[in-house]
Design an enzyme around this catalytic site. Structure first.
Site, PDB file in Angstrom:
ATOM      1  N   ARG A 188      -4.071 -14.311 -20.999  1.00 47.13           N
ATOM      2  CA  ARG A 188      -3.323 -15.477 -21.477  1.00 47.13           C
ATOM      3  C   ARG A 188      -3.772 -16.558 -20.767  1.00 47.13           C
ATOM      4  NH1 ARG A 188       2.797 -15.189 -22.378  1.00 47.13           N
ATOM      5  NH2 ARG A 188       3.184 -15.762 -20.217  1.00 47.13           N
ATOM      6  N   GLU A 204       4.640 -16.704 -31.190  1.00 47.16           N
ATOM      7  CA  GLU A 204       5.973 -16.677 -30.400  1.00 47.16           C
ATOM      8  C   GLU A 204       6.798 -17.889 -30.836  1.00 47.16           C
ATOM      9  OE1 GLU A 204       5.310 -16.683 -26.376  1.00 47.16           O
ATOM     10  OE2 GLU A 204       3.892 -18.142 -26.341  1.00 47.16           O
ATOM     11  N   CYS A 239       3.249  -8.345 -27.103  1.00 48.58           N
ATOM     12  CA  CYS A 239       3.191  -8.040 -25.722  1.00 48.58           C
ATOM     13  C   CYS A 239       4.577  -8.490 -25.155  1.00 48.58           C
ATOM     14  CB  CYS A 239       2.225  -9.013 -25.040  1.00 48.58           C
ATOM     15  SG  CYS A 239       2.344 -10.504 -25.562  1.00 48.58           S
ATOM     16  N   ASN A 282       9.588 -12.101 -26.954  1.00 49.93           N
ATOM     17  CA  ASN A 282      10.809 -12.787 -25.762  1.00 49.93           C
ATOM     18  C   ASN A 282      10.930 -14.037 -26.513  1.00 49.93           C
ATOM     19  OD1 ASN A 282       9.925 -10.664 -24.388  1.00 49.93           O
ATOM     20  ND2 ASN A 282       8.845 -11.445 -22.939  1.00 49.93           N
ATOM     21  N   ASP A 283      10.021 -15.058 -26.742  1.00 49.60           N
ATOM     22  CA  ASP A 283      10.282 -16.284 -27.125  1.00 49.60           C
ATOM     23  C   ASP A 283      10.520 -16.218 -28.900  1.00 49.60           C
ATOM     24  OD1 ASP A 283      10.136 -18.027 -24.705  1.00 49.60           O
ATOM     25  OD2 ASP A 283       8.019 -17.557 -24.771  1.00 49.60           O
ATOM     26  N   HIS A 328       0.605  -1.184  -0.126  1.00 49.86           N
ATOM     27  CA  HIS A 328       0.082  -0.164   0.035  1.00 49.86           C
ATOM     28  C   HIS A 328       0.754   1.334   0.059  1.00 49.86           C
ATOM     29  CE1 HIS A 328      -4.353   0.014   0.705  1.00 49.86           C
ATOM     30  NE2 HIS A 328      -4.157   1.335   0.204  1.00 49.86           N
ATOM     31  N   ARG A 337      -0.332 -12.355 -17.325  1.00 48.00           N
ATOM     32  CA  ARG A 337       0.166 -13.574 -17.254  1.00 48.00           C
ATOM     33  C   ARG A 337      -0.298 -14.501 -16.209  1.00 48.00           C
ATOM     34  NH1 ARG A 337       4.890 -10.111 -18.747  1.00 48.00           N
ATOM     35  NH2 ARG A 337       6.306 -11.334 -20.492  1.00 48.00           N
TER      36      ARG A 337
END
Ligand code: PEP
Ligand code: MG
Length: 537
Positions: free
Chosen positions: A329, A428, A499, A451-452, A186, A293
């Protein structure tokens, strides 16, 4: 120099104010005259309410209605019969002294809330603790709060509660540091709202400094420099000026919609791993969520989240986004992400192995729980669902068969779902990029997982330092695949997002825009910088 968790960006230089609360000594002594204790309690409740009303008004003015709502919740706790009656009963029935009565009822309630699986209900435990702390201090006659009179003060505490943070006077406090906490605690969220630099999770910062020490906070890198020399102070003064100027410019972009010269709207969205991350995406003016994710919901626990738990998480995100698009996803486990309760085969190349959609299509029971939760949540906003690691159309078709099965089950059970959900795939794997025009005939959208995609295209493990020199997002082969994917989607009238980290890479943005990418999704803190870059082109 000390390193912690960068909770709120920016730089601050100031004098230390060590915030240590006086400890309230609580005994379990019994009382003879319960009416005196009851009176003391009534007085403390009244005083606490008055203080909270004041804090609430102050928070409204400095932080806005949303952040002030937490104090409305605190006031409600003081009117909650379950809480107040229980304390009174402890005094009347068991002759407990008022301090002890508050402590034991609070402990019981906190334990109840902390045992709940829902993260939002669990947070209520922190609210009850915060209220009881104030009640106890008032009963004991201690002053509570941060009375700071000196300008350029840096508050250093073990932890700061929401009410502490709300009282911080921005005119005097230029930053804060705490021993505990994380990016989503918080106090960290409030620091970002207040836009004061903060580093949390420093473990022992309270014992490394003394009142009056000079401290530099580097909230961007999560660094703290204690008693710096003149040259370091000068360096950070310059950084501070540059940062403030940049922020001022970027902030103007929060509500700006990126539109290309041709008049096409470009969406700049945020990636999230936990439901509460959605708040930060909103804070930075994200047009939607481009990647949730969901495997993070499955991690750090003994067993998979139930359908109900998942439903609540997805519903929370959809409701917070108020009709803006949310791309969720399905489970992407395997590769570098493992789960203690889901044994995976030992493989030579786990990134090329049993992972993501391959695992879900093999373990349909796990998959169905998630799809049912997603369908049930779909009525609360604009949901898009995508499957990870799709290599060919058969996998998408099989996944959609399961979706149909789940829909039928829900219909039988009389549960509703939205027909407006979009169903897409991540691109990907290079094979999917090459076949994009064919795949696009069957799906509603693509999201490129660079990324992949980069690691598979260049055969360069994304985890390996040794081959990181090969891992180049701007490699012409990668760019060609991206272009093929975008053209493939557009040839069938479908939209395409990205993404992977590349979407927020300011060097790559002009090329991606030129290729016609429709949606860029990235970590929340990159959104404003990306908007700026997109608008320049
Ligand atoms: C990607 O591969 O680009 C992606 C977004 O997925 P992850 O990083 O979760 O594998
Ligand atoms: Mg991936």
């Amino acid at each position: 120099m000390k390193k912690g968790i960068a909770a709120s960006k920016g730089y601050a230089i100031g004098k230390v104010f060590l915030y240590e609360e006086q400890e309230v000594i609580i005994t379990n002594d019994l009382v003879n005259d319960t009416s005196v204790e009851m009176e003391k309690l009534t007085h403390a409740i009244k005083l606490t309410k008055k203080q909270l009303e004041q804090i609430k008004e102050k928070a409204k003015a400095s932080l806005g209605e949303d952040e002030a709502a937490v104090f409305e919740a605190h006031l409600l706790i003081l009117e909650d019969p379950e809480y107040i009656d229980s304390i009174q009963n402890e005094i009347k029935d068991n002759k407990a002294n008022s301090l002890h009565a508050i402590e034991s009822v609070t402990k019981g309630l906190v334990a109840l809330f902390e045992a709940i699986d829902d993260p939002y209900l669990r947070e209520r435990a922190a609210d009850i603790k915060d209220v009881s702390r104030r009640l106890l201090a008032n009963l004991a006659g201690h002053t509570i709060g941060l009375e700071i009179n000196e300008p350029e003060t840096i508050v250093i505490a073990h932890d700061l509660t929401p009410s502490d943070t709300a009282q911080l006077d921005k005119e005097k406090v230029v930053g804060f540091l705490t021993n505990i906490g994380g990016r989503t605690s918080h106090s960290a969220i409030m620091a970002r709202t207040l836009e004061i630099p903060a580093v949390v999770g420093l473990k022992d910062i309270t014992s490394c400094v003394q009142n009056g020490d000079t401290v530099i906070i580097d909230g961007t890198e999560g660094l703290v420099i204690i008693n710096p020399d003149e040259a370091t102070i000068r360096t950070y003064r310059d950084k501070q000026i540059a940062f403030k100027e940049n922020q001022k410019q970027l902030k103007k972009l929060k509500d700006v919609q990126v539109v290309t010269k041709e008049g096409k709207k470009i969406e700049v969205c945020g990636n999230i791993g936990k439901p509460e991350d959605v708040l930060q995406v909103l804070e930075y003016g994200g047009d939607g969520i481009g990647l949730f994710r969901t495997e993070f919901l499955y991690m750090d626990r003994e067993q998979a989240p139930t359908e109900e738990e998942q439903f609540e998480s997805y519903k929370f995100v959809l409701e917070k986004m108020e009709g803006k698009k949310v791309v969720i996803r399905t489970l992407d486990i395997g590769g570098d992400k493992t789960l203690p309760y889901l044994p995976l085969p030992i493989e030579m190349n786990p990134f090329l192995g049993y992972r993501a959609i391959r695992l879900c299509l093999d373990q349909i029971e796990i998959f169905k729980v998630q799809i049912r939760a997603l369908l049930r949540a779909s009525v609360y906003g604009q949901l898009a669902v995508m499957f990870p690691m799709i290599s060919g159309i058969e996998e998408f078709k099989q996944a959609m068969e399961i979706v149909e099965l789940c829909k039928k089950e829900l219909e039988k059970e009389g549960r509703s779902y939205s027909e407006a959900v979009e169903w897409g795939i991540m691109i990907e794997i290079p094979a999917a990029a090459v076949m994009a025009d064919e795949l696009a005939k069957h799906v509603d959208f693509f999201s490129i997982g660079t990324n992949d995609l980069i690691q598979y295209t260049l055969a360069a493990d994304r985890m390996s330092e040794k081959v990181s020199y090969l891992y180049n997002p701007l490699h012409p082969a990668v760019l060609r695949l991206i272009k093929m994917t975008i053209d493939g989607a557009h040839s069938q009238g479908k939209w395409v997002g990205m993404c992977g980290e590349m979407a927020g890479d300011e060097e790559a943005i002009p090329t991606l825009l030129e290729y016609g990418l429709d949606e860029f999704s990235m970590s929340a803190t990159s959104i404003l910088g990306a908007k700026k870059k997109l608008l320049e082109n």
